[in-house]
Write a protein that holds these residues in place. Structure first.
Motif, short mmCIF file in Angstrom:
data_model
loop_
_atom_site.label_atom_id
_atom_site.label_comp_id
_atom_site.label_asym_id
_atom_site.label_seq_id
_atom_site.Cartn_x
_atom_site.Cartn_y
_atom_site.Cartn_z
N LYS A 82 42.60 -1.06 -50.60
CA LYS A 82 41.06 -1.50 -50.26
C LYS A 82 41.06 -2.41 -49.12
CE LYS A 82 39.68 -1.36 -55.22
NZ LYS A 82 39.30 -1.95 -56.37
N PRO A 113 39.14 -0.16 -45.94
CA PRO A 113 37.88 -0.69 -46.78
C PRO A 113 37.00 0.55 -46.91
CG PRO A 113 37.75 -1.74 -44.60
CD PRO A 113 39.22 -1.01 -44.53
N GLU A 131 45.00 -2.21 -54.67
CA GLU A 131 44.26 -3.12 -54.31
C GLU A 131 44.48 -3.37 -52.84
OE1 GLU A 131 41.97 -5.08 -55.71
OE2 GLU A 131 42.01 -3.65 -57.29
#
Length: 219
Positions: A194, A198, A191
């Motif tokens: 990300k 990105p 997580e």
């Protein structure tokens, strides 16, 4: 012997530009200290000439250079004329060469080559490369035998990797070059990856483990 992460010894030594104290000389720059078995030797003459030509590349990366050879400052000055002649260099020599005739630095830094000696039986240094960070800690070391000349393009590549990974949460893969993709560190949870990266990609492998994650070079 200096280990990775150790503060590099703040030695004081005579050189072709006068007395140098290493940490003072480096100031807030990165540093490359590289050793040579002896003056007036063929491989060393090619190496010092190659580095002299690459000085603009090292300067662009905020890196200061310092060579070490187990001969006197007087010998170094004479040898520099040969280096400049063979490598078609002119003007002042662009970095200092340290004198280490008693092998004090060679012993302190673990640079003695066990297989190479002078005609009188004195030990020679190997071709060591030490890369020192602005915090004065050793970031990388490479030891080559006296018979093998170094690839200074590779040393520039390594500096690019060290400087990138010092400030970004990435690692660089095999044969990495600037602007190539990097690896997301395994310690970063999915997580978080990300959010930080990105554009990163997770590569699927037979083990099913999602540890191979590539990302464009972070800006």
């Amino acid at each position: 012997m200096v280990n990775l992460g150790d503060v590099f010894p703040n030695f004081t030594a005579n050189s072709t530009v006068g007395t140098i104290k290493l940490h003072t000389y480096l100031e807030d720059s990165w540093g490359v200290v590289f050793s040579h078995p002896a003056d007036y030797t063929p491989v060393c003459t090619t190496e010092l000439g190659r580095v002299a030509k690459l000085v603009p590349e090292f300067t662009k990366r905020n890196v200061k250079l310092m060579a070490i050879s187990c001969d006197s400052v007087e010998d170094h000055h004479g040898w520099i004329k040969d280096i400049q002649s063979y490598n078609c260099l002119s003007g002042d020599f662009p970095f200092p060469i340290i004198a280490d005739p008693d092998r004090d630095l060679a012993v302190t830094l673990g640079m003695i080559d066990p297989d190479e000696k002078t005609a009188t039986g004195m030990p020679l240094t190997c071709r060591a490369v030490f890369i020192i960070g602005p915090d004065k800690k050793l970031k990388l070391s490479i030891l080559y035998p006296a018979t093998t000349g170094r690839n200074f393009d590779e040393i520039l590549r390594v500096i690019d990797s060290l400087q990138l990974t010092a400030v970004k949460k990435v690692a660089t893969p095999a044969d990495w070059q600037q602007e190539s993709h990097c690896m997301v560190l395994p310690s970063i949870p999915a997580e978080e990856a990300k959010k930080i990266f990105p554009e990163h990609k997770v590569h699927q492998v037979p083990s099913g483990k999602e540890y191979l994650r590539t990302t464009p070079v972070p800006k």
